[in-house]
Design a protein around this motif. Structure first.
Motif, PDB file in Angstrom:
ATOM      1  N   GLY A  79       4.059  -0.780   4.436  1.00 38.55           N
ATOM      2  CA  GLY A  79       2.924  -0.151   5.110  1.00 38.55           C
ATOM      3  C   GLY A  79       3.125  -0.020   6.602  1.00 38.55           C
ATOM      4  O   GLY A  79       2.533   0.842   7.248  1.00 38.55           O
ATOM      5  N   LEU A  80       3.967  -0.869   7.180  1.00 39.88           N
ATOM      6  CA  LEU A  80       4.238  -0.777   8.616  1.00 39.88           C
ATOM      7  C   LEU A  80       5.006   0.492   8.949  1.00 39.88           C
ATOM      8  O   LEU A  80       5.057   0.902  10.099  1.00 39.88           O
ATOM      9  N   ALA A  89      -1.899  -1.477  -2.198  1.00 39.29           N
ATOM     10  CA  ALA A  89      -1.377  -1.849  -3.517  1.00 39.29           C
ATOM     11  C   ALA A  89      -1.084  -3.352  -3.580  1.00 39.29           C
ATOM     12  O   ALA A  89      -1.369  -4.011  -4.588  1.00 39.29           O
ATOM     13  N   ALA A  90      -0.531  -3.892  -2.495  1.00 35.82           N
ATOM     14  CA  ALA A  90      -0.240  -5.327  -2.468  1.00 35.82           C
ATOM     15  C   ALA A  90      -1.526  -6.138  -2.555  1.00 35.82           C
ATOM     16  O   ALA A  90      -1.590  -7.148  -3.266  1.00 35.82           O
ATOM     17  N   LEU A 129      -8.528   0.165   1.250  1.00 41.10           N
ATOM     18  CA  LEU A 129      -7.315   0.729   1.841  1.00 41.10           C
ATOM     19  C   LEU A 129      -6.803   1.934   1.059  1.00 41.10           C
ATOM     20  O   LEU A 129      -6.401   2.942   1.649  1.00 41.10           O
ATOM     21  N   LEU A 130      -6.832   1.846  -0.257  1.00 41.34           N
ATOM     22  CA  LEU A 130      -6.351   2.971  -1.053  1.00 41.34           C
ATOM     23  C   LEU A 130      -7.285   4.170  -0.955  1.00 41.34           C
ATOM     24  O   LEU A 130      -6.821   5.302  -0.803  1.00 41.34           O
ATOM     25  N   GLY A 135      -8.366   9.485   1.496  1.00 35.44           N
ATOM     26  CA  GLY A 135      -9.154  10.366   2.349  1.00 35.44           C
ATOM     27  C   GLY A 135      -8.310  10.967   3.457  1.00 35.44           C
ATOM     28  O   GLY A 135      -8.412  12.143   3.779  1.00 35.44           O
ATOM     29  N   ALA A 136      -7.427  10.150   4.044  1.00 35.89           N
ATOM     30  CA  ALA A 136      -6.540  10.655   5.097  1.00 35.89           C
ATOM     31  C   ALA A 136      -5.576  11.680   4.547  1.00 35.89           C
ATOM     32  O   ALA A 136      -5.300  12.690   5.192  1.00 35.89           O
TER      33      ALA A 136
END
Length: 143
Positions: A79-80, A89-90, A129-130, A135-136
């Motif tokens: 994700g970084l 997912a994590a 987060l998902l 949305g992004a």
């Protein structure tokens, strides 16, 4: 795991409630909270190492829990690179660790209340987060 059904629901609900201020804090960060989400996940995994050490679990169990920190950290580290879906997912996989290892007959050093609280906290953060990343992605395709 031995918690009466009534109190179990309370611990599950508390996990949901505690996820809300965590999410709100992460939303205020300039980088979208990417490091916040990743570090939070690593802390959630480290707590199990702490329980194992504090309750004198066998060295193999401590090593297994430390491996979980590495596993979830490695997944979230993707994700970084800019895709927060890895971190989401994590977070969504972490309840598998919570419940899969700390069920009746499993590793008994983690308090059942924490396992319940952590599992719903993890799901709420992961879903946030998902859904936020979806949305992004949708906004990017509209541009």
């Amino acid at each position: 795991m031995t918690v009466e059904p009534g109190p179990a629901v309370l611990w599950l609900g508390l996990g949901v409630v505690l996820a809300i201020p965590y999410i709100l804090a992460g939303r205020r960060l300039g980088d979208g909270g990417t490091r916040w989400w990743m570090l939070g996940l690593i802390v959630a995994a480290l707590v199990y190492v702490g329980f194992a050490v504090a309750r004198s679990a066998p060295p193999m169990a401590i090593a297994f829990e430390a491996g979980g920190v590495f596993l979830y950290g490695a997944i979230a580290a993707n994700g970084l690179r800019g895709d927060v879906r890895w971190i989401g997912a994590a977070w969504l996989l972490h309840p598998v660790w919570d419940i899969g290892l700390h069920h009746p007959g499993g590793f008994a050093y983690a308090p059942t209340e924490y396992v319940l609280l952590c599992s719903t906290f993890d799901v709420v953060v992961g879903v946030y987060l998902l859904l936020g990343s979806m949305g992004a992605v949708l906004e990017d395709t509209r541009s």
